[in-house]
Design an enzyme around this catalytic site. Structure first.
Site: not given
Ligand code: DGY
Length: 330
Positions: A241-242, A271, A289-290
């Site tokens: 998610a984040r 990050e 974050h890929i």
């Molecule tokens: C998004 O599109 O939100 C992905 O996490 C790439 O940052």
């Protein structure tokens, strides 16, 4: 003849042919680097510009908007937009668009892969092999948890959550439970036999928990020490998610203490810095974050941001605007 094309800043290096597509419609200033522009530089480069092609790293807040009075449209290549103060944009009549849908399946593939890698201890065992520690086959060598038939728990049942649920239910025979602010309509739950449960119930029952919530003040540290303590000691946690939805310090403690079995993390608080205690845990798979990073999908994300810019400055309807109808910018 006066040039009345809109001036657009592309705030990071993207695919050159997609920049050229934008150039056919707008005057483009390209920040041709992977390092994000420092905030003061971003503001400086936005002077006299009407459009911004941005990603998840540029901070678009009231201060920036007030310092960039010509700005009319902020078009993100990401689906997440927690870096943008949407209300501040709306009150100033600045359009915001994001990039939903085009990354759903790619991100779900990756979330599922990360969950499987954590459950089946793929990174941990690869590091062991590369270190030259593999001396003999053993019955319990990196024995992990099964994925097929295990209970898949999803926190945040939006588009990506549902795509992961489909993979689990239809491909791996996993019973699916989920928690979301709102329940899915019965016709969406039925094909997956997905069951809405309270958040604590989700934590208690999941064998593999996948977190796919947007990051908002309400979801900050939604999974912290209390929540981790509810999970099974054999469970895995995957966060695509984040950073900030999970308390990374608490997670590192839970992993080190064996309170949960393993984790897969693609996003981190602060990050690209990663909590040092996570780097010490063998039972966590860490990726930078890929989740949406397949070539076709990253191209589609960039193209969608460009579609929004072209539509907006061409007088059309931006396809994935977040704040229409828009009042005119004073
Ligand atoms: C998004 O599109 O939100 C992905 O996490 C790439 O940052």
């Amino acid at each position: 003849m006066p040039n009345n094309k809109a001036q657009v800043l592309v705030a990071r290096r993207i695919f050159p042919d997609i920049v050229e597509r934008l150039r056919a419609h707008c005057e483009v200033d390209l920040h041709d680097a992977n390092e994000p522009l420092p905030q003061a530089e971003l503001i400086r480069r936005l002077q006299g510009k009407q459009g911004l092609f941005a990603s998840g790293t540029e901070r678009i807040d009231a201060t920036l908007l007030d310092a960039c009075p010509d700005l009319r449209a902020v078009c993100l290549m990401t689906v997440g937009y927690n870096n943008v103060d949407l209300d501040a944009c709306s009150v100033r009549g600045v359009l915001v668009s994001n990039a939903p849908d085009v990354l759903t399946e790619t991100t779900a593939d990756f979330g599922f892969a990360l969950m499987m890698a954590a459950a089946r201890r793929i990174s941990e065992s690869e590091h062991y092999l590369r270190r030259g520690d593999w001396k003999q086959w053993r019955v319990d060598l990196f024995a992990g948890a099964d994925v097929h038939g295990a209970t898949l728990g999803i926190l945040g049942m939006g588009r990506i959550g549902q795509a992961i649920a489909r993979r689990g239910a239809l491909g791996f025979g996993m019973p699916v439970i989920y928690h979301n602010r709102s329940r899915l309509p019965a016709e969406q739950e039925a094909p997956l036999a997905a069951r809405w449960v309270e958040k604590d119930e989700l934590l208690r029952q999941s064998d593999h928990l996948v977190i796919v919530l947007p990051y908002t003040p309400a979801s900050h540290h939604m999974v912290a020490a209390r929540e981790l303590a509810l999970m099974k000691p054999t469970a895995t946690l995957t966060n695509i998610a984040r950073g900030g939805v999970v308390d990374d310090a608490a997670l590192a403690e839970a992993l080190a203490a064996g309170r949960i079995a393993a984790a897969g993390l693609d996003v981190f608080e602060g990050e690209p810095t990663v909590h040092p205690a996570l780097l010490q845990c063998a039972n966590v798979v860490l990726t930078p974050h890929i989740a949406s990073a397949s070539v076709p999908t990253r191209r589609a994300m960039c193209n969608l941001a460009v579609d929004n810019l072209i539509a907006f400055f061409g007088g059309g309807v931006p396809p994935t605007a977040l704040n229409l109808p828009l009042k005119p910018r004073p």
